[in-house]
Design a protein around this motif. Sequence first.
Motif, PDB file in Angstrom:
ATOM      1  N   ASN A 137      21.791 -38.052 -26.610  1.00  0.00           N
ATOM      2  CA  ASN A 137      21.489 -36.933 -25.715  1.00  0.00           C
ATOM      3  C   ASN A 137      22.561 -35.842 -25.854  1.00  0.00           C
ATOM      4  O   ASN A 137      22.243 -34.663 -26.053  1.00  0.00           O
ATOM      5  N   HIS A 138      23.818 -36.235 -25.782  1.00  0.00           N
ATOM      6  CA  HIS A 138      24.903 -35.247 -25.795  1.00  0.00           C
ATOM      7  C   HIS A 138      25.039 -34.539 -27.143  1.00  0.00           C
ATOM      8  O   HIS A 138      25.456 -33.389 -27.214  1.00  0.00           O
ATOM      9  N   ILE A 139      24.698 -35.231 -28.217  1.00  0.00           N
ATOM     10  CA  ILE A 139      24.811 -34.610 -29.543  1.00  0.00           C
ATOM     11  C   ILE A 139      23.698 -33.576 -29.750  1.00  0.00           C
ATOM     12  O   ILE A 139      23.912 -32.531 -30.356  1.00  0.00           O
ATOM     13  N   ASN A 140      22.529 -33.847 -29.203  1.00  0.00           N
ATOM     14  CA  ASN A 140      21.348 -33.031 -29.553  1.00  0.00           C
ATOM     15  C   ASN A 140      20.949 -31.927 -28.577  1.00  0.00           C
ATOM     16  O   ASN A 140      20.180 -31.036 -28.934  1.00  0.00           O
ATOM     17  N   GLN A 141      21.431 -31.999 -27.345  1.00  0.00           N
ATOM     18  CA  GLN A 141      21.025 -30.963 -26.382  1.00  0.00           C
ATOM     19  C   GLN A 141      21.871 -29.720 -26.603  1.00  0.00           C
ATOM     20  O   GLN A 141      22.969 -29.586 -26.062  1.00  0.00           O
ATOM     21  N   THR A 142      21.368 -28.789 -27.380  1.00  0.00           N
ATOM     22  CA  THR A 142      22.085 -27.543 -27.637  1.00  0.00           C
ATOM     23  C   THR A 142      21.335 -26.387 -26.974  1.00  0.00           C
ATOM     24  O   THR A 142      20.177 -26.534 -26.584  1.00  0.00           O
ATOM     25  N   TYR A 143      22.008 -25.255 -26.888  1.00  0.00           N
ATOM     26  CA  TYR A 143      21.414 -24.064 -26.303  1.00  0.00           C
ATOM     27  C   TYR A 143      20.114 -23.696 -27.033  1.00  0.00           C
ATOM     28  O   TYR A 143      19.085 -23.435 -26.397  1.00  0.00           O
ATOM     29  N   ASP A 144      20.134 -23.726 -28.349  1.00  0.00           N
ATOM     30  CA  ASP A 144      18.939 -23.367 -29.129  1.00  0.00           C
ATOM     31  C   ASP A 144      17.805 -24.347 -28.913  1.00  0.00           C
ATOM     32  O   ASP A 144      16.639 -23.952 -28.798  1.00  0.00           O
ATOM     33  N   PHE A 145      18.148 -25.618 -28.852  1.00  0.00           N
ATOM     34  CA  PHE A 145      17.122 -26.636 -28.629  1.00  0.00           C
ATOM     35  C   PHE A 145      16.421 -26.388 -27.285  1.00  0.00           C
ATOM     36  O   PHE A 145      15.192 -26.380 -27.199  1.00  0.00           O
ATOM     37  N   VAL A 146      17.199 -26.145 -26.247  1.00  0.00           N
ATOM     38  CA  VAL A 146      16.612 -25.942 -24.916  1.00  0.00           C
ATOM     39  C   VAL A 146      15.701 -24.715 -24.908  1.00  0.00           C
ATOM     40  O   VAL A 146      14.599 -24.734 -24.356  1.00  0.00           O
ATOM     41  N   LYS A 147      16.161 -23.653 -25.568  1.00  0.00           N
ATOM     42  CA  LYS A 147      15.360 -22.433 -25.618  1.00  0.00           C
ATOM     43  C   LYS A 147      13.994 -22.692 -26.268  1.00  0.00           C
ATOM     44  O   LYS A 147      12.956 -22.277 -25.768  1.00  0.00           O
ATOM     45  N   ARG A 148      14.032 -23.429 -27.360  1.00  0.00           N
ATOM     46  CA  ARG A 148      12.778 -23.754 -28.055  1.00  0.00           C
ATOM     47  C   ARG A 148      11.851 -24.589 -27.192  1.00  0.00           C
ATOM     48  O   ARG A 148      10.647 -24.365 -27.126  1.00  0.00           O
ATOM     49  N   MET A 149      12.420 -25.575 -26.494  1.00  0.00           N
ATOM     50  CA  MET A 149      11.591 -26.461 -25.665  1.00  0.00           C
ATOM     51  C   MET A 149      10.961 -25.706 -24.507  1.00  0.00           C
ATOM     52  O   MET A 149       9.802 -25.892 -24.163  1.00  0.00           O
ATOM     53  N   ARG A 150      11.733 -24.830 -23.901  1.00  0.00           N
ATOM     54  CA  ARG A 150      11.201 -24.057 -22.772  1.00  0.00           C
ATOM     55  C   ARG A 150      10.006 -23.223 -23.202  1.00  0.00           C
ATOM     56  O   ARG A 150       9.007 -23.129 -22.490  1.00  0.00           O
ATOM     57  N   THR A 151      10.131 -22.578 -24.353  1.00  0.00           N
ATOM     58  CA  THR A 151       9.033 -21.747 -24.837  1.00  0.00           C
ATOM     59  C   THR A 151       7.826 -22.615 -25.149  1.00  0.00           C
ATOM     60  O   THR A 151       6.699 -22.332 -24.729  1.00  0.00           O
ATOM     61  N   GLU A 152       8.074 -23.685 -25.867  1.00  0.00           N
ATOM     62  CA  GLU A 152       6.982 -24.558 -26.292  1.00  0.00           C
ATOM     63  C   GLU A 152       6.238 -25.141 -25.092  1.00  0.00           C
ATOM     64  O   GLU A 152       5.017 -25.046 -24.980  1.00  0.00           O
ATOM     65  N   TYR A 153       6.976 -25.733 -24.152  1.00  0.00           N
ATOM     66  CA  TYR A 153       6.314 -26.399 -23.024  1.00  0.00           C
ATOM     67  C   TYR A 153       5.862 -25.433 -21.935  1.00  0.00           C
ATOM     68  O   TYR A 153       5.025 -25.781 -21.097  1.00  0.00           O
ATOM     69  N   GLY A 154       6.388 -24.202 -21.979  1.00  0.00           N
ATOM     70  CA  GLY A 154       5.934 -23.179 -21.042  1.00  0.00           C
ATOM     71  C   GLY A 154       4.467 -22.821 -21.258  1.00  0.00           C
ATOM     72  O   GLY A 154       3.813 -22.249 -20.386  1.00  0.00           O
ATOM     73  N   LYS A 155       3.935 -23.176 -22.418  1.00  0.00           N
ATOM     74  CA  LYS A 155       2.527 -22.846 -22.708  1.00  0.00           C
ATOM     75  C   LYS A 155       1.562 -23.692 -21.888  1.00  0.00           C
ATOM     76  O   LYS A 155       0.415 -23.283 -21.673  1.00  0.00           O
ATOM     77  N   LEU A 156       1.996 -24.847 -21.479  1.00  0.00           N
ATOM     78  CA  LEU A 156       1.147 -25.755 -20.672  1.00  0.00           C
ATOM     79  C   LEU A 156      -0.253 -25.897 -21.271  1.00  0.00           C
ATOM     80  O   LEU A 156      -1.254 -25.762 -20.559  1.00  0.00           O
ATOM     81  N   ASN A 157      -0.305 -26.147 -22.547  1.00  0.00           N
ATOM     82  CA  ASN A 157      -1.605 -26.190 -23.223  1.00  0.00           C
ATOM     83  C   ASN A 157      -1.955 -27.584 -23.772  1.00  0.00           C
ATOM     84  O   ASN A 157      -2.751 -27.724 -24.671  1.00  0.00           O
ATOM     85  N   ARG A 158      -1.348 -28.608 -23.206  1.00  0.00           N
ATOM     86  CA  ARG A 158      -1.564 -29.940 -23.784  1.00  0.00           C
ATOM     87  C   ARG A 158      -2.654 -30.755 -23.094  1.00  0.00           C
ATOM     88  O   ARG A 158      -3.541 -31.304 -23.741  1.00  0.00           O
ATOM     89  N   VAL A 159      -2.576 -30.837 -21.766  1.00  0.00           N
ATOM     90  CA  VAL A 159      -3.450 -31.758 -21.028  1.00  0.00           C
ATOM     91  C   VAL A 159      -3.902 -31.091 -19.737  1.00  0.00           C
ATOM     92  O   VAL A 159      -3.194 -30.242 -19.197  1.00  0.00           O
ATOM     93  N   GLU A 160      -5.083 -31.474 -19.240  1.00  0.00           N
ATOM     94  CA  GLU A 160      -5.499 -31.071 -17.882  1.00  0.00           C
ATOM     95  C   GLU A 160      -5.714 -32.321 -17.067  1.00  0.00           C
ATOM     96  O   GLU A 160      -6.491 -33.187 -17.470  1.00  0.00           O
ATOM     97  N   MET A 161      -5.038 -32.439 -15.941  1.00  0.00           N
ATOM     98  CA  MET A 161      -5.260 -33.629 -15.111  1.00  0.00           C
ATOM     99  C   MET A 161      -4.678 -33.422 -13.720  1.00  0.00           C
ATOM    100  O   MET A 161      -3.941 -32.465 -13.466  1.00  0.00           O
ATOM    101  N   SER A 162      -4.992 -34.358 -12.815  1.00  0.00           N
ATOM    102  CA  SER A 162      -4.514 -34.251 -11.435  1.00  0.00           C
ATOM    103  C   SER A 162      -3.127 -34.882 -11.322  1.00  0.00           C
ATOM    104  O   SER A 162      -2.667 -35.587 -12.230  1.00  0.00           O
ATOM    105  N   ILE A 163      -2.470 -34.643 -10.199  1.00  0.00           N
ATOM    106  CA  ILE A 163      -1.154 -35.238  -9.953  1.00  0.00           C
ATOM    107  C   ILE A 163      -1.270 -36.771  -9.942  1.00  0.00           C
ATOM    108  O   ILE A 163      -0.453 -37.465 -10.552  1.00  0.00           O
ATOM    109  N   TRP A 164      -2.304 -37.289  -9.285  1.00  0.00           N
ATOM    110  CA  TRP A 164      -2.392 -38.746  -9.181  1.00  0.00           C
ATOM    111  C   TRP A 164      -2.638 -39.394 -10.551  1.00  0.00           C
ATOM    112  O   TRP A 164      -2.055 -40.427 -10.879  1.00  0.00           O
ATOM    113  N   GLU A 165      -3.470 -38.758 -11.352  1.00  0.00           N
ATOM    114  CA  GLU A 165      -3.685 -39.285 -12.712  1.00  0.00           C
ATOM    115  C   GLU A 165      -2.354 -39.368 -13.460  1.00  0.00           C
ATOM    116  O   GLU A 165      -2.103 -40.321 -14.214  1.00  0.00           O
TER     117      GLU A 165
END
Length: 311
Positions: free
Chosen positions: A71-99
Amino acid sequence: MTIIIDQPHFGVEEQEKKVPIDETIVTDEQKELLLNGGFLVAHTNSFGHTFRDYDAESERQEGVENFYRTNHINQTYDFVKRMRTEYGKLNRVEMSIWECCELLNDVVDESDPDLDEPQIEHLLQTAEAIRKDYPDEDWLHLTGLIHDLGKVLLLPSFGGLPQWAVVGDTYPVGCAFDESIVHHKYFKENPDYNNPAYNTKYGVYNEGCGLNNVMMSWGHDDYMYLVAKENNTTLPSAALFIIRYHSFYVLHRSEAYKHLLNQEDVENLKWLQIFNKYDLYSKSKVRIDIEKVKPYYLSLIEKYFPEKLKW
Ligand SMILES: O[C@H]1[C@H](O)[C@@H](O)[C@H](O)[C@@H](O)[C@H]1O
Ligand SMILES: [Fe+2]
Ligand SMILES: [Fe+2]
């Protein structure tokens, strides 16, 4: 006589809520710890150690330390920026909270020295413990139920991220890694550690800039915050703050990085410190009867969330 052990900086409302408990209840032999409101928990975790002891020789110690090394070796500023953009799309799954809660049946967290149960148990244990002590704060019960749902990032349909990019304590990137972070020594192998733009006290940030402007190491907290916010939850801002920063232990336990907080963060932090006691000390082998409590949580989900969410 009231005995209060390990009381953090609770707000005034909390002081008033403390229920006097007879001294005889909390004996050494019982090894119990009293939280506010009378919630009694074991002094030790299921493996016989105090909670969050990252050096204790236990069957989980080695795996947890290896986890933090990667975790400590790989969490870099650039990595976080990429993940935020990627997952900000919210385009993977549709489902309810309980599911989503049910999906956590298959998830075990490798970073946790105190728990090796499927995560759905932890969600219900947290929520039910809060509900006992704060019966009127239904938003806080629901926050307990959903705070770790972001761990679905481990599952293939959510990108199947490795554990180091999903679980464990979180911390800011883009400025110096505080020495109180668990297994700090492994940051020496993180490329940002020697980058002068990112390795000073303030790094890319300014005094009092507010956590909303700070990039946190990527994981289940920030992802679930994003999901809740973008799907227009009506939960209060304290709930979103809890979800987003509950793994930021060096802030809510050791008061590190306080120079980055703004006034709103300071207010919300009080709720996070209350929440943390339930998140941490409710971890045990005692199972909750899911079918019994399900109708109650479904009613809260309906109150605060749309039926289907984008993930
Ligand atoms: O190992 C645990 C676990 O991953 C929790 O979900 C997280 O909130 C904690 O910060 C972490 O220490
Ligand atoms: Fe968590
Ligand atoms: Fe948790």
